[in-house]
Design an enzyme around this catalytic site. Structure first.
Site, PDB file in Angstrom:
ATOM      1  N   HIS A   7       2.646  -2.583  -9.150  1.00 36.41           N
ATOM      2  CA  HIS A   7       3.681  -2.769 -10.167  1.00 36.41           C
ATOM      3  C   HIS A   7       5.059  -3.020  -9.563  1.00 36.41           C
ATOM      4  O   HIS A   7       5.433  -2.361  -8.575  1.00 36.41           O
ATOM      5  CB  HIS A   7       3.791  -1.517 -11.039  1.00 36.41           C
ATOM      6  CG  HIS A   7       2.540  -1.146 -11.756  1.00 36.41           C
ATOM      7  ND1 HIS A   7       1.814  -2.027 -12.528  1.00 36.41           N
ATOM      8  CD2 HIS A   7       1.875   0.051 -11.844  1.00 36.41           C
ATOM      9  CE1 HIS A   7       0.770  -1.396 -13.048  1.00 36.41           C
ATOM     10  NE2 HIS A   7       0.787  -0.148 -12.642  1.00 36.41           N
ATOM     11  N   HIS A  28       4.501   4.612 -10.600  1.00 42.26           N
ATOM     12  CA  HIS A  28       3.409   4.708  -9.634  1.00 42.26           C
ATOM     13  C   HIS A  28       3.080   3.333  -9.072  1.00 42.26           C
ATOM     14  O   HIS A  28       3.357   2.313  -9.698  1.00 42.26           O
ATOM     15  CB  HIS A  28       2.154   5.303 -10.296  1.00 42.26           C
ATOM     16  CG  HIS A  28       1.580   4.407 -11.367  1.00 42.26           C
ATOM     17  ND1 HIS A  28       2.094   4.350 -12.634  1.00 42.26           N
ATOM     18  CD2 HIS A  28       0.565   3.514 -11.333  1.00 42.26           C
ATOM     19  CE1 HIS A  28       1.415   3.471 -13.346  1.00 42.26           C
ATOM     20  NE2 HIS A  28       0.483   2.930 -12.577  1.00 42.26           N
ATOM     21  N   LYS A  84      -3.150  -6.231  -9.236  1.00 40.68           N
ATOM     22  CA  LYS A  84      -3.029  -6.346 -10.692  1.00 40.68           C
ATOM     23  C   LYS A  84      -1.879  -5.485 -11.184  1.00 40.68           C
ATOM     24  O   LYS A  84      -1.480  -4.541 -10.505  1.00 40.68           O
ATOM     25  CB  LYS A  84      -4.341  -5.950 -11.364  1.00 40.68           C
ATOM     26  CG  LYS A  84      -4.715  -4.509 -11.087  1.00 40.68           C
ATOM     27  CD  LYS A  84      -6.027  -4.139 -11.711  1.00 40.68           C
ATOM     28  CE  LYS A  84      -6.345  -2.687 -11.449  1.00 40.68           C
ATOM     29  NZ  LYS A  84      -5.370  -1.739 -11.972  1.00 40.68           N
ATOM     30  N   ASP A  87      -3.515  -1.484  -7.748  1.00 38.04           N
ATOM     31  CA  ASP A  87      -2.508  -1.434  -8.812  1.00 38.04           C
ATOM     32  C   ASP A  87      -1.172  -1.732  -8.134  1.00 38.04           C
ATOM     33  O   ASP A  87      -0.830  -1.094  -7.122  1.00 38.04           O
ATOM     34  CB  ASP A  87      -2.532  -0.019  -9.417  1.00 38.04           C
ATOM     35  CG  ASP A  87      -2.145   0.037 -10.873  1.00 38.04           C
ATOM     36  OD1 ASP A  87      -2.496  -0.879 -11.642  1.00 38.04           O
ATOM     37  OD2 ASP A  87      -1.481   1.031 -11.262  1.00 38.04           O
ATOM     38  N   ASP A  95      -8.667   0.713  -7.265  1.00 40.42           N
ATOM     39  CA  ASP A  95      -7.406   1.458  -7.120  1.00 40.42           C
ATOM     40  C   ASP A  95      -7.481   2.757  -6.305  1.00 40.42           C
ATOM     41  O   ASP A  95      -6.960   3.796  -6.733  1.00 40.42           O
ATOM     42  CB  ASP A  95      -6.826   1.770  -8.517  1.00 40.42           C
ATOM     43  CG  ASP A  95      -6.501   0.520  -9.325  1.00 40.42           C
ATOM     44  OD1 ASP A  95      -6.685  -0.596  -8.790  1.00 40.42           O
ATOM     45  OD2 ASP A  95      -6.075   0.640 -10.486  1.00 40.42           O
ATOM     46  N   HIS A 152       8.513  -1.377 -14.236  1.00 39.68           N
ATOM     47  CA  HIS A 152       7.343  -1.887 -14.973  1.00 39.68           C
ATOM     48  C   HIS A 152       7.258  -1.271 -16.372  1.00 39.68           C
ATOM     49  O   HIS A 152       7.624  -0.101 -16.575  1.00 39.68           O
ATOM     50  CB  HIS A 152       6.062  -1.570 -14.188  1.00 39.68           C
ATOM     51  CG  HIS A 152       4.851  -2.247 -14.724  1.00 39.68           C
ATOM     52  ND1 HIS A 152       3.830  -1.577 -15.355  1.00 39.68           N
ATOM     53  CD2 HIS A 152       4.510  -3.563 -14.740  1.00 39.68           C
ATOM     54  CE1 HIS A 152       2.900  -2.453 -15.725  1.00 39.68           C
ATOM     55  NE2 HIS A 152       3.293  -3.663 -15.365  1.00 39.68           N
ATOM     56  N   CYS A 176      -8.891   2.436 -15.343  1.00 33.56           N
ATOM     57  CA  CYS A 176      -9.157   1.141 -14.707  1.00 33.56           C
ATOM     58  C   CYS A 176     -10.642   0.874 -14.478  1.00 33.56           C
ATOM     59  O   CYS A 176     -11.087  -0.264 -14.594  1.00 33.56           O
ATOM     60  CB  CYS A 176      -8.333   1.001 -13.437  1.00 33.56           C
ATOM     61  SG  CYS A 176      -6.578   0.826 -13.842  1.00 33.56           S
TER      62      CYS A 176
HETATM   63  C1  VGL Z   1      -4.509   3.380 -13.594  1.00 36.55           C
HETATM   64  C2  VGL Z   1      -3.072   4.350 -15.076  1.00 36.55           C
HETATM   65  C3  VGL Z   1      -2.090   3.463 -14.724  1.00 36.55           C
HETATM   66  C4  VGL Z   1      -5.870   3.386 -12.964  1.00 36.55           C
HETATM   67  C5  VGL Z   1      -3.543   2.480 -13.236  1.00 36.55           C
HETATM   68  O1  VGL Z   1      -6.027   2.874 -11.853  1.00 36.55           O
HETATM   69  O2  VGL Z   1      -6.809   3.906 -13.620  1.00 36.55           O
HETATM   70  N1  VGL Z   1      -4.276   4.307 -14.514  1.00 36.55           N
HETATM   71  N2  VGL Z   1      -2.327   2.527 -13.787  1.00 36.55           N
HETATM   72 ZN    ZN Z   2      -0.726   1.338 -13.103  1.00 39.26          ZN
END
Ligand code: VGL
Ligand code: ZN
Length: 208
Positions: A54, A87, A112, A52, A14, A58, A157
């Site tokens: 979404h 986000h 994801k 990431d 990410d 979401h 993550c």
């Molecule tokens: C993440 C919070 C929400 C991450 C992703 O990549 O760690 N954290 N979505």
């Molecule tokens: Zn996320």
């Protein structure tokens, strides 16, 4: 020095604009690790990126839960969900990779968190702990056995990907100086404890 071979992969978690300073869910100094990750990437024949990804509305967004604020939690069918600012919305600049990320030989971009009703911190299993992302099968079919993890965020993550990775039968090593943490109350310490007491290994980029 760790000697690297053709069954090793660098798993870059990410590294997206929304997780970097100025982004919707900025991780402090998240952008600092971009040059290091680029450098690490050159040491690996196989590089895999996660993204990431979404849909608007979401379930992990506080804005989808009236009366809730970002960083509060709510109870969902699959457990407690931390609620985030909107986000990494599909197709928006915030969901793009950091412009400085330079890993042109990356072989897979695994998206994801695209199911509206399930979040997915882990690159292996979504947060219901049952829906697979397909990564384990991909790695097995490609003969990739040992994963070096870096990216954002250490306490979400990266943490869940490493834990699920070892549970799925892969050797996982977190390159600690090539990660940065969100740092909600106690999350870094908890992550260190959880990773130390699991089969997840950790190292420094200096060893790679
Ligand atoms: C993440 C919070 C929400 C991450 C992703 O990549 O760690 N954290 N979505
Ligand atoms: Zn996320």
């Amino acid at each position: 020095m760790i000697s690297l071979g053709p069954t090793d992969a660098l798993l870059v978690i990410d590294m997206q604009n929304d997780f970097c300073p100025g982004g919707a869910l900025a991780v402090e100094r998240g952008d600092e690790i971009v040059p290091l990750i680029n450098q690490l990437g050159q040491r690996f024949e196989h590089v895999i990126l996660t993204q990431d990804w979404h849909p608007a509305g979401h379930i992990s967004f506080a804005s989808s839960h009236p009366g809730k604020q970002p960083f509060e939690t709510t109870e969902l069918d699959y457990g407690t969900q931390t609620l985030w600012p909107d986000h990494c919305v599909q197709g928006t600049p915030g969901a793009d990779f950091h412009p400085g990320l330079n890993l042109p030989h990356a072989e897979l971009i695994l998206r994801k968190g695209f199911r509206r009703h399930i979040d997915s911190y882990s690159a292996f299993l979504e947060d219901d702990h049952t829906t697979p992302t397909g990564l384990a099968s991909y790695l097995r079919e490609r003969g990739l056995k040992r994963l070096f993890l870096c990216g954002l965020a250490y306490d979400f993550c990266v943490r869940y990907s490493a834990i699920d990775g070892v549970a799925t039968g892969f050797e996982c090593i977190v390159i600690e100086d090539a990660t940065r943490a969100v740092g909600l109350s106690g999350s870094v310490q908890e992550t260190q404890e959880v990773l130390r007491s699991s089969r997840v290994a950790h190292t420094s980029s200096l060893n790679i």
